[in-house]
Design an enzyme around this catalytic site. Structure first.
Site, PDB file in Angstrom:
ATOM      1  CG  HIS A   1      -0.426  -0.034   2.635  1.00  0.00           C
ATOM      2  ND1 HIS A   1      -0.396  -0.799   3.417  1.00  0.00           N
ATOM      3  CD2 HIS A   1       0.075   1.198   3.251  1.00  0.00           C
ATOM      4  CE1 HIS A   1       0.228  -0.439   4.635  1.00  0.00           C
ATOM      5  NE2 HIS A   1       0.502   0.875   4.543  1.00  0.00           N
TER       6      HIS A   1
ATOM      7  CG  ASP B   1       0.215  -4.027   3.108  1.00  0.00           C
ATOM      8  OD1 ASP B   1       0.572  -3.948   2.154  1.00  0.00           O
ATOM      9  OD2 ASP B   1       0.171  -3.292   4.006  1.00  0.00           O
TER      10      ASP B   1
ATOM     11  CB  SER C   1       6.323   0.357  18.793  1.00  0.00           C
ATOM     12  OG  SER C   1       6.419   1.778  18.360  1.00  0.00           O
TER      13      SER C   1
END
Length: 245
Positions: free
Chosen positions: A62, A112, A196
């Site tokens: 993406h 992805d 994170s």
């Protein structure tokens, strides 16, 4: 770093769950992560990536997908630490070809992952080195402390950092992650969770690439950042670039 300043830029019109970031990080020692690259458009940093061989960079699909349109216009910058500092050590190489996973889903963020073939091979030196990826499929043990790095904001909607930042992250149990994101969003076979955001490195091996996180809060305690698990794609990776280890 948060938002569009990490290993990937988030260019969706539908920001359902793409905000990820590095918070409570510190500046990395210059060139201590020589595999980190800056992906740039018109000489402006838009996202980061990982050099995994002398001619291929890995990032998320993406990164080049905006409002339903695929727009791969990127240059790879190697050997960078402080992006705005003009340095003779920086190497700029155009991307020759883009190899997105054929089963990428913009709704679920599954698959992805994107490979960028450089126009010419990178000349390796102290500031430019590729990083290993896993040699076989498998999970990273929950509780393992790994690390992430990237350029950009240090907090949600906060000030941007021009220098490469880093922080440690703890890998989360897949069942716990699934309970937070639901099975519809999280696939344990293809993804993993940490506390994170950024390119996930355990030891000297890149094991994950950032995919999505809480849309409103970096380092959210309720919705942990999710990474595409590199080891789940070894056959696909090798079909394009061969064995890089």
């Amino acid at each position: 770093m948060c938002g569009n300043d990490l290993i990937f830029i988030y260019l969706f019109s539908d920001f359902t769950h793409v905000n990820v970031g590095i918070v409570n990080g510190t500046e990395a020692k210059p060139h201590s992560r020589p595999y980190m690259v800056s992906l740039q458009m018109n000489k402006t940093h838009v996202c980061g990536g990982l050099l995994i061989s002398d001619e291929f960079v890995m990032t998320a699909f993406h990164v080049c997908y905006h409002d339903g349109v695929y727009s791969p216009v990127l240059t790879v910058v190697l050997g960078a630490h402080e992006l705005q500092k003009k340095s003779g050590n920086l190497v700029r190489i155009k991307v020759e070809s883009y190899h997105q996973h054929p089963d990428y889903s913009s709704k679920s963020f599954q698959n992805d992952i994107l490979l960028l073939k450089l126009e010419k091979n990178a000349q390796l030196n102290d500031n430019i080195k590729w990083i290993s990826i896993p040699t076989e499929e498998g999970d990273i043990e929950a509780g393992s402390v790994c690390s992430v790095a990237g350029w950009g904001r240090l907090e949600t909607n906060g000030k941007e950092s021009d220098r490469l930042m880093e922080t440690n992250v703890t890998v989360m149990n897949n069942n716990k992650c699934e309970s937070k994101w639901t099975k519809e969003d999280f696939s344990a076979s293809l993804m993993m969770c940490g506390d994170s955001g950024g390119p996930l490195v355990c030891g000297n091996t890149a094991v994950g690439v950032t995919s999505f996180g809480d849309p409103d809060l970096c380092n959210s305690p309720e919705l942990p950042e999710v990474y595409t698990k590199i080891s789940a794609y070894l056959q696909w990776i090798k079909s394009i670039i061969g064995n890089v280890n």
